[in-house]
Scaffold this active site. Structure first.
Site, PDB file in Angstrom:
ATOM      1  N   TRP A   1     -16.935  -0.612   5.311  1.00 25.31           N
ATOM      2  CA  TRP A   1     -16.592  -0.263   3.919  1.00 25.31           C
ATOM      3  C   TRP A   1     -16.415  -1.525   3.077  1.00 25.31           C
ATOM      4  O   TRP A   1     -16.456  -1.502   1.866  1.00 25.31           O
ATOM      5  CB  TRP A   1     -15.325   0.604   3.858  1.00 25.31           C
ATOM      6  CG  TRP A   1     -14.013  -0.144   4.027  1.00 25.31           C
ATOM      7  CD1 TRP A   1     -13.651  -0.892   5.109  1.00 25.31           C
ATOM      8  CD2 TRP A   1     -12.918  -0.231   3.096  1.00 25.31           C
ATOM      9  NE1 TRP A   1     -12.395  -1.420   4.931  1.00 25.31           N
ATOM     10  CE2 TRP A   1     -11.914  -1.031   3.702  1.00 25.31           C
ATOM     11  CE3 TRP A   1     -12.675   0.282   1.835  1.00 25.31           C
ATOM     12  CZ2 TRP A   1     -10.706  -1.323   3.069  1.00 25.31           C
ATOM     13  CZ3 TRP A   1     -11.461  -0.002   1.206  1.00 25.31           C
ATOM     14  CH2 TRP A   1     -10.496  -0.800   1.817  1.00 25.31           C
ATOM     15  N   ASP A   2     -16.244  -2.663   3.784  1.00 28.30           N
ATOM     16  CA  ASP A   2     -16.079  -3.947   3.112  1.00 28.30           C
ATOM     17  C   ASP A   2     -17.173  -4.175   2.070  1.00 28.30           C
ATOM     18  O   ASP A   2     -16.946  -4.803   1.033  1.00 28.30           O
ATOM     19  CB  ASP A   2     -16.187  -5.107   4.122  1.00 28.30           C
ATOM     20  CG  ASP A   2     -15.182  -5.042   5.250  1.00 28.30           C
ATOM     21  OD1 ASP A   2     -14.835  -3.925   5.656  1.00 28.30           O
ATOM     22  OD2 ASP A   2     -14.777  -6.104   5.744  1.00 28.30           O
TER      23      ASP A   2
ATOM     24  N   LYS B   1      -0.552  -3.526   6.423  1.00 33.41           N
ATOM     25  CA  LYS B   1      -1.524  -4.560   6.813  1.00 33.41           C
ATOM     26  C   LYS B   1      -2.254  -5.137   5.597  1.00 33.41           C
ATOM     27  O   LYS B   1      -2.519  -6.325   5.514  1.00 33.41           O
ATOM     28  CB  LYS B   1      -2.532  -3.933   7.774  1.00 33.41           C
ATOM     29  CG  LYS B   1      -3.576  -4.892   8.314  1.00 33.41           C
ATOM     30  CD  LYS B   1      -4.568  -4.180   9.217  1.00 33.41           C
ATOM     31  CE  LYS B   1      -5.591  -5.124   9.805  1.00 33.41           C
ATOM     32  NZ  LYS B   1      -6.690  -4.414  10.459  1.00 33.41           N
ATOM     33  N   GLN B   2      -2.637  -4.259   4.684  1.00 37.08           N
ATOM     34  CA  GLN B   2      -3.420  -4.703   3.519  1.00 37.08           C
ATOM     35  C   GLN B   2      -3.192  -3.708   2.393  1.00 37.08           C
ATOM     36  O   GLN B   2      -2.668  -2.620   2.628  1.00 37.08           O
ATOM     37  CB  GLN B   2      -4.896  -4.785   3.881  1.00 37.08           C
ATOM     38  CG  GLN B   2      -5.546  -3.463   4.215  1.00 37.08           C
ATOM     39  CD  GLN B   2      -6.829  -3.625   5.033  1.00 37.08           C
ATOM     40  OE1 GLN B   2      -6.775  -3.686   6.248  1.00 37.08           O
ATOM     41  NE2 GLN B   2      -7.958  -3.687   4.369  1.00 37.08           N
TER      42      GLN B   2
ATOM     43  N   GLU C   1      -4.249  -0.092   8.088  1.00 40.22           N
ATOM     44  CA  GLU C   1      -4.500   0.380   9.453  1.00 40.22           C
ATOM     45  C   GLU C   1      -3.260   0.274  10.340  1.00 40.22           C
ATOM     46  O   GLU C   1      -3.331   0.554  11.529  1.00 40.22           O
ATOM     47  CB  GLU C   1      -5.684  -0.390  10.058  1.00 40.22           C
ATOM     48  CG  GLU C   1      -6.992  -0.020   9.379  1.00 40.22           C
ATOM     49  CD  GLU C   1      -8.183  -0.831   9.862  1.00 40.22           C
ATOM     50  OE1 GLU C   1      -7.975  -1.846  10.552  1.00 40.22           O
ATOM     51  OE2 GLU C   1      -9.319  -0.457   9.527  1.00 40.22           O
TER      52      GLU C   1
HETATM   53  C1  BGC Z   1      -9.601  -4.383   8.089  1.00 42.80           C
HETATM   54  C2  BGC Z   1     -10.642  -3.362   7.650  1.00 42.80           C
HETATM   55  C3  BGC Z   1     -11.989  -4.040   7.615  1.00 42.80           C
HETATM   56  C4  BGC Z   1     -12.316  -4.743   8.926  1.00 42.80           C
HETATM   57  C5  BGC Z   1     -13.601  -5.572   8.834  1.00 42.80           C
HETATM   58  C6  BGC Z   1     -10.014  -4.984   9.421  1.00 42.80           C
HETATM   59  O1  BGC Z   1      -9.061  -5.935   9.799  1.00 42.80           O
HETATM   60  O2  BGC Z   1      -8.345  -3.750   8.221  1.00 42.80           O
HETATM   61  O3  BGC Z   1     -10.312  -2.872   6.372  1.00 42.80           O
HETATM   62  O4  BGC Z   1     -12.979  -3.091   7.336  1.00 42.80           O
HETATM   63  O5  BGC Z   1     -11.276  -5.628   9.261  1.00 42.80           O
HETATM   64  O6  BGC Z   1     -13.478  -6.582   7.875  1.00 42.80           O
END
Ligand code: BGC
Length: 771
Positions: free
Chosen positions: A358-359, A602-603, A489
């Site tokens: 999704w990035d 986390k984000q 996450e």
């Molecule tokens: C992030 C995800 C991301 C993935 C790849 C993970 O650490 O939480 O949002 O898609 O890394 O960059």
């Protein structure tokens, strides 16, 4: 003060010490790519020290059989991985029979320099071999931006003192493996090597997927600038091809080998005669010569910088950081082929398998949308359009029907290949990011034709998914979305994640309004879409409207904030400042259940939604949510600080925005996360670009107008960036008390700086007073 491993320089990354312990880190940092292929900075000569060999070819993948403890119905059977491809950088050097290998030498001088303006990597060293011979080498290499199937290396060797025999042997090798292979299997088969006079090729085919890659070389050798009179012996085994020059050397003689390489894949050429074709291509670039090839490569880079550079004055580290990010983004994706996409590590390592996440839509898309020609972002959208059938199949496997689509969280070919239940099944917000990218593209480019021709089909399928994924709660008297994982996450299987529910509602609304627009503007096309998608406006659109009106969006009224999900306030409320620094990052110190129960994020999650839909909220609402959630965020995803930086800048908290920005700008250069050895964080690099252009520059697109609300970080004296709006380039410079905007195009551009609306005529420049 610069405490980075690399010297401060506006355009270059410079390493001045040979540090075998950090060899893999440097291999990642000095990676090269050109959208079609990529190469870690592995040494040309033999190296027996620690190294991650990495040669990657865009679009070529291997379905590595998944390893899972407990199989869950609906899990994909494989994880698509970009295979480490046949290696083309090798040049073996033997002096009087002794192999040059820096792991066995005393390295006297070492300097590696990546010139980002030109896309050229140079390495120089002087080393004393175990026998006492002193050797100096200068190696230059590039992966051509103008001829993306080709690369070239110039490798000069001088032996100081003594005389004897030197053997220089450029080679190709198809006997390669991936470190992250789940079962230690090789990903390539049917390797074969062939020579034809001066040229050689290795051809290999990926197991299961059958991609064929042909890697060819042609070499030239000069001694002290003159063509060597020695004929090379060229020979090919089953998997390797060597070309060997043996010459006499005297003190100070300079032997320069030029290795011209072509890498052709069956993605772009018929497999039958691909080996011959690759040899011809290597021969053609050899004919052209290193300098001419380098010149057209430089010109291609110069065009990229002309349209996408960011200049920062007063902070050389920030300047170097942002150019490194822009450079890597341009190396990863050039947007010429809608079958290609952007892996979170690009071509710089094996982690994340080179697959699409999704990035792409959530972070990388705005960069390409604003810095490249319109077709580049359009190709990123077409990638998903072409995977629509697969996304419907994917939704079908999970029990959805009637043309509903769930795009995969991770993919190479449209099939889901992630297999952690909380991500595969639950991180459904990725569908929303794809829908939002369509909207962003249309408002940015004005290309409504894309919406009518392709976008709407994707939007309808995603809306159908949302409509089926919601259920009516008799308890709440609202539509709810249960059992999801939001962008955070560090929480799984939550109910009513505000971000996901908000995106679902927005998608339904955007799809319905886009259909309405097409119905009135082009009834013929509108009817065509209804037929193609079997959409029943009476039934489906009215159901969507019902959900739009009645979806549950959790809020905490006393605090005046949106709730990340149901029950968020039951958690022990702490902030990241309460954590013992020795326990960070949490994912490496705490058990998983403890992380899940904790309040730590986390984000960006709620804040990711506020970032997307900022205009729906007043400043106080944004501030309350930011002040509540940012302190609870541990930013343990590289994607996190940039979104927070944009919101901090929006709230005029420039210092906080700058602090957050610093966490992303040099993440890899200064290896904050201690994982650069695995590869670079390419998609988070786009986040860094977002923090400058949308954060400090305050760029937004509103009502067919490009708007700026610039603020200035205290540490900078000025900054400027170039963006495209409606494909017209525009330069914005923020300096002193002014904001200077120059229209670099041939068309008039509707613009707003702070609240002044103007139309900037072609070529015109206007200065605004900074507020
Ligand atoms: C992030 C995800 C991301 C993935 C790849 C993970 O650490 O939480 O949002 O898609 O890394 O960059």
């Amino acid at each position: 003060m610069n405490d980075s491993r690399f010297q401060s320089d506006e355009w270059k990354i410079i390493e001045t010490r040979f540090d075998p312990v950090r060899g893999r880190d440097s291999e990642s940092i000095f990676s090269l790519g050109n959208g079609m292929m990529g190469q870690r900075a592995n040494f040309e000569e033999t190296y027996t020290g620690d190294s991650l060999q990495g040669t990657y070819v865009a679009g070529v993948y291997y379905p590595d059989k998944t390893v899972v403890g407990w199989w869950k119905n609906g899990y994909p059977e494989y994880f698509a991985k970009v295979p480490n491809a046949p290696s083309w950088t090798g040049i073996e050097v033997k002096i009087d029979g002794e192999t040059l290998d820096l792991a066995r030498c005393e390295v006297k001088e070492f300097r590696r320099e990546l010139d980002m303006r030109e896309g050229l990597l140079t390495r120089r060293f002087t080393a004393v071999m175990p026998s006492g011979r002193t050797v100096s080498v200068t190696a230059r290499r590039f992966l051509s931006m103008s001829e993306p199937e080709c690369a070239a290396i110039s490798y000069s060797v001088t032996v100081t003192g003594g005389s004897g025999k030197i053997q220089i042997s450029p080679w190709l090798n198809a006997d390669v493996h991936n470190e992250d292979a789940n079962y230690g299997e090789k990903f390539w088969e049917n390797e074969m090597a062939e020579c034809d006079g001066m040229r050689a090729v290795v051809v290999a085919q990926t197991r299961k997927t059958g991609f064929v890659v042909a890697t060819a070389m042609e070499n030239t050798l000069t001694v002290n600038g003159w063509a060597a009179s020695v004929a090379p012996s060229v020979d090919a085994g089953k998997m390797t091809a060597h070309c060997s020059y043996t010459c006499d050397y005297s003190p100070g003689d300079i032997f320069e080998l030029r290795k011209y390489v072509a890498v052709l894949s069956s993605m772009n050429h018929p497999a039958e005669n691909i080996g011959r074709k690759a040899m011809t291509a290597a021969g053609e670039v050899a004919q052209k010569g290193f300098d001419a090839m380098l010149q057209s490569h430089r010109d291609a880079w110069s065009a990229k910088w002309e349209h996408g550079d960011i200049v920062i004055r007063g902070d050389i580290e920030a300047q170097q950081g942002i150019r490194f990010n822009i450079f890597q983004l341009n190396q990863t994706y050039t947007g010429e082929d809608p079958r290609l996409n952007i892996g979170p590590k690009g071509f710089t390592g094996e982690k994340y398998g080179g697959s699409t996440y999704w990035d792409t839509e959530a972070f990388a898309f705005p960069f390409y949308l604003s810095t490249a020609d319109t077709h580049v972002a359009r190709n990123l959208l077409l990638y998903r359009y072409k995977h629509l059938e697969k996304a419907m199949e994917n939704a079908g496997k999970l029990g959805f029907s009637g043309g509903a689509a769930l795009y995969p969280m991770v993919t190479m070919n449209g099939e889901e290949c992630h297999n952690e239940w909380e991500i595969t099944f639950e991180e459904i917000h990725r569908n929303g990011a794809i829908a939002f990218a369509i909207f962003n593209y249309v408002r940015h480019t004005g290309d409504h034709d894309y919406l009518a021709g392709y976008g709407l089909e994707v939007l309808i399928a995603i809306s159908r998914f949302w409509a089926q994924r919601c259920n009516w709660s008799d308890e709440k008297k609202k539509y709810v979305i249960l059992g999801v994982t939001g962008p955070n996450e560090y929480e799984n299987n939550v109910n009513n994640n505000w971000y996901t529910n908000t995106l679902a509602r927005w998608t339904l609304r955007y799809t319905a309004s886009s259909l309405d627009w097409l119905r009135t503007s082009n009834p013929v096309r509108y009817n065509g879409i209804l037929t193609r998608t079997r959409l029943s406006p009476e039934k489906e659109i009215s159901q969507w409207n019902e959900i739009i009106r009645n979806i549950y969006l959790p809020e905490h009224h006393d605090l005046g904030i949106f709730l990340q999900q149901d029950g968020f306030m039951d958690k022990v409320q702490q902030t990241a400042a309460d954590l013992d620094p020795a326990e960070r990052p949490l994912n490496q110190h705490w058990s998983w259940d403890r992380i899940l129960r904790s309040v730590f994020i986390k984000q960006a999650d709620v804040l990711q939604g506020i970032y997307l839909f900022e205009d729906e909220f007043d400043e106080e609402t944004i501030r309350r949510n930011f002040d509540f959630y940012e302190p609870r965020c541990v930013h343990e995803s590289s994607l996190s600080p940039s979104i927070h930086a944009v919101l901090a800048a929006r709230l005029h908290d420039t210092d906080r925005a700058h602090t957050l920005y610093l966490r992303t700008a040099r993440l890899d250069l200064d290896d904050y996360n201690r994982e650069v050895k695995d590869g670079l964080h390419i998609t988070s690099m786009a986040g860094t670009w977002i923090s400058i252009v949308e954060g400090f520059g305050g760029m937004r697109i509103r009502n067919d107008r490009v708007c700026f609300n610039p603020v200035m970080p205290g540490a900078w004296t000025s900054y400027s960036f170039i963006i495209r709006f409606r494909n017209n380039p525009l330069r914005v410079e923020v300096a002193g008390s002014g904001v200077n905007v120059v229209n670099l195009s041939q068309s008039d551009i509707p613009l707003a700086v702070y609240s002044d609306n103007v139309t900037l005529k072609a070529g015109e420049e206007i200065k605004f007073i900074r507020k």
